[in-house]
Write an enzyme that holds these catalytic residues in place. Sequence first.
Site, PDB file in Angstrom:
ATOM      1  N   THR A  34       1.139   1.821   6.969  1.00  0.00           N
ATOM      2  CA  THR A  34      -0.435   2.314   6.867  1.00  0.00           C
ATOM      3  C   THR A  34      -1.061   1.747   5.499  1.00  0.00           C
ATOM      4  OG1 THR A  34       0.578   4.435   7.426  1.00  0.00           O
ATOM      5  CG2 THR A  34      -1.400   4.506   6.120  1.00  0.00           C
ATOM      6  N   GLY A  35      -2.427   1.470   5.513  1.00  0.00           N
ATOM      7  CA  GLY A  35      -3.195   1.041   4.565  1.00  0.00           C
ATOM      8  C   GLY A  35      -4.330  -0.038   5.089  1.00  0.00           C
ATOM      9  N   SER A  36      -4.903  -0.597   3.992  1.00  0.00           N
ATOM     10  CA  SER A  36      -6.020  -1.518   4.403  1.00  0.00           C
ATOM     11  C   SER A  36      -5.263  -2.655   5.002  1.00  0.00           C
ATOM     12  CB  SER A  36      -6.983  -1.742   3.222  1.00  0.00           C
ATOM     13  OG  SER A  36      -6.171  -2.103   2.102  1.00  0.00           O
ATOM     14  N   THR A  37      -4.202  -3.208   4.277  1.00  0.00           N
ATOM     15  CA  THR A  37      -3.527  -4.587   4.779  1.00  0.00           C
ATOM     16  C   THR A  37      -2.999  -4.384   5.810  1.00  0.00           C
ATOM     17  OG1 THR A  37      -2.968  -4.734   2.453  1.00  0.00           O
ATOM     18  CG2 THR A  37      -2.149  -6.281   3.616  1.00  0.00           C
ATOM     19  N   ASP A  87       4.745  -3.503   6.572  1.00  0.00           N
ATOM     20  CA  ASP A  87       3.810  -2.539   5.861  1.00  0.00           C
ATOM     21  C   ASP A  87       3.325  -2.913   4.401  1.00  0.00           C
ATOM     22  OD1 ASP A  87       2.618  -0.022   5.026  1.00  0.00           O
ATOM     23  OD2 ASP A  87       4.179   1.210   5.131  1.00  0.00           O
ATOM     24  N   ALA A  89       1.989  -2.844   0.318  1.00  0.00           N
ATOM     25  CA  ALA A  89       2.642  -1.768  -0.971  1.00  0.00           C
ATOM     26  C   ALA A  89       1.483  -1.772  -2.057  1.00  0.00           C
ATOM     27  CB  ALA A  89       3.962  -2.563  -1.480  1.00  0.00           C
ATOM     28  N   ASP A  90       1.899  -0.933  -3.002  1.00  0.00           N
ATOM     29  CA  ASP A  90       0.980  -0.856  -4.128  1.00  0.00           C
ATOM     30  C   ASP A  90       1.631  -1.887  -5.355  1.00  0.00           C
ATOM     31  OD1 ASP A  90      -0.668   1.109  -3.330  1.00  0.00           O
ATOM     32  OD2 ASP A  90       1.010   2.385  -3.080  1.00  0.00           O
ATOM     33  N   GLY A 102       0.397   5.052  -2.035  1.00  0.00           N
ATOM     34  CA  GLY A 102      -1.281   5.010  -2.443  1.00  0.00           C
ATOM     35  C   GLY A 102      -2.105   5.696  -1.324  1.00  0.00           C
ATOM     36  N   GLU A 109       6.576   6.512   6.208  1.00  0.00           N
ATOM     37  CA  GLU A 109       6.964   4.995   5.749  1.00  0.00           C
ATOM     38  C   GLU A 109       8.383   4.914   5.525  1.00  0.00           C
ATOM     39  OE1 GLU A 109       2.318   3.856   4.165  1.00  0.00           O
ATOM     40  OE2 GLU A 109       3.871   4.250   2.692  1.00  0.00           O
TER      41      GLU A 109
HETATM   42  C1  5RP Z   1       0.029   4.054   2.050  1.00  0.00           C
HETATM   43  C2  5RP Z   1       0.767   2.728   1.428  1.00  0.00           C
HETATM   44  C3  5RP Z   1       0.239   1.235   1.322  1.00  0.00           C
HETATM   45  O1  5RP Z   1       0.914   0.586   1.954  1.00  0.00           O
HETATM   46  C4  5RP Z   1      -0.131   0.894  -0.037  1.00  0.00           C
HETATM   47  O2  5RP Z   1      -0.962   2.183  -0.541  1.00  0.00           O
HETATM   48  C5  5RP Z   1      -1.017  -0.268   0.003  1.00  0.00           C
HETATM   49  O3  5RP Z   1      -2.346  -0.032   0.671  1.00  0.00           O
HETATM   50  P1  5RP Z   1      -3.354  -1.352   0.854  1.00  0.00           P
HETATM   51  O4  5RP Z   1      -2.749  -2.292   1.918  1.00  0.00           O
HETATM   52  O5  5RP Z   1      -4.617  -0.490   1.135  1.00  0.00           O
HETATM   53  O6  5RP Z   1      -3.502  -2.050  -0.522  1.00  0.00           O
HETATM   54  O7  5RP Z   1       1.868   3.044   0.800  1.00  0.00           O
HETATM   55  O8  5RP Z   1       0.947   4.981   1.814  1.00  0.00           O
END
Ligand code: 5RP
Length: 226
Positions: A34-37, A87, A89-90, A102, A109
Amino acid sequence: MTSSQDALKKSAAIAAMEHIKPRLENNSVVGVGTGSTVNFFIDALAEYKHLFGSAVSSSQASTERLRNHGIKVLDLNDVNELEYYVDGADESNDNLQLIKGGGAALTREKIVAAVAREFVCVVDASKQVGVLGNFALPVEVIPMARSYVARKLVGLGGTPEYREGVVTDNGNQIIDVHNFKILNPVKLEEKINNIVGVVCNGLFAARPADLLLVASANGVQTLRRK
Ligand code: 5RP
């Protein structure tokens, strides 16, 4: 977020696609975070949907994006084998231990990561740290336990902050914990898990990433868990 950071996220996502592509088969199931990446990864995956069978997803948002691309999404309970989980990560340290959550999807996840044979984590270089904890650690809690858990987190040295207005896909709430300098991620992950009312915390230390694809202006670096 700057457009150059977006470009880095996209190149990490494409590197993940290149990594998994050679081993995809008709019946392969791909684990999707999940997330923008990861959104860039889902878009890349869509171009190769003829090469694999289906996906499992760690959030309603990713499920919707996958389905909009015509990719079949399975219930994890119906999946025996999961070769890959991709996936973001922050934060990541040198041992590929992570802070995640995040986007409030940490519990699902962590479940999908647990099932996968290989956890491929995709980040831009800004996510790499020496010591985890600069990014506030997300903790998913059962709503009625929120204040109790917050007090216990103070006892562990953190500064908890309720992420107001956020309800997870599991119907729970998120506490973000500031000011943790996480020198022993496995131990802290376990300690927080042991607080009654905690569903999950965003430390991915007992089960870190296996492969970290880090995008920077110099290209994508591949780091393997030692
Ligand atoms: C969501 C996450 C995301 O992988 C993490 O927040 C990174 O997000 P992004 O790719 O938007 O920077 O753990 O719960």
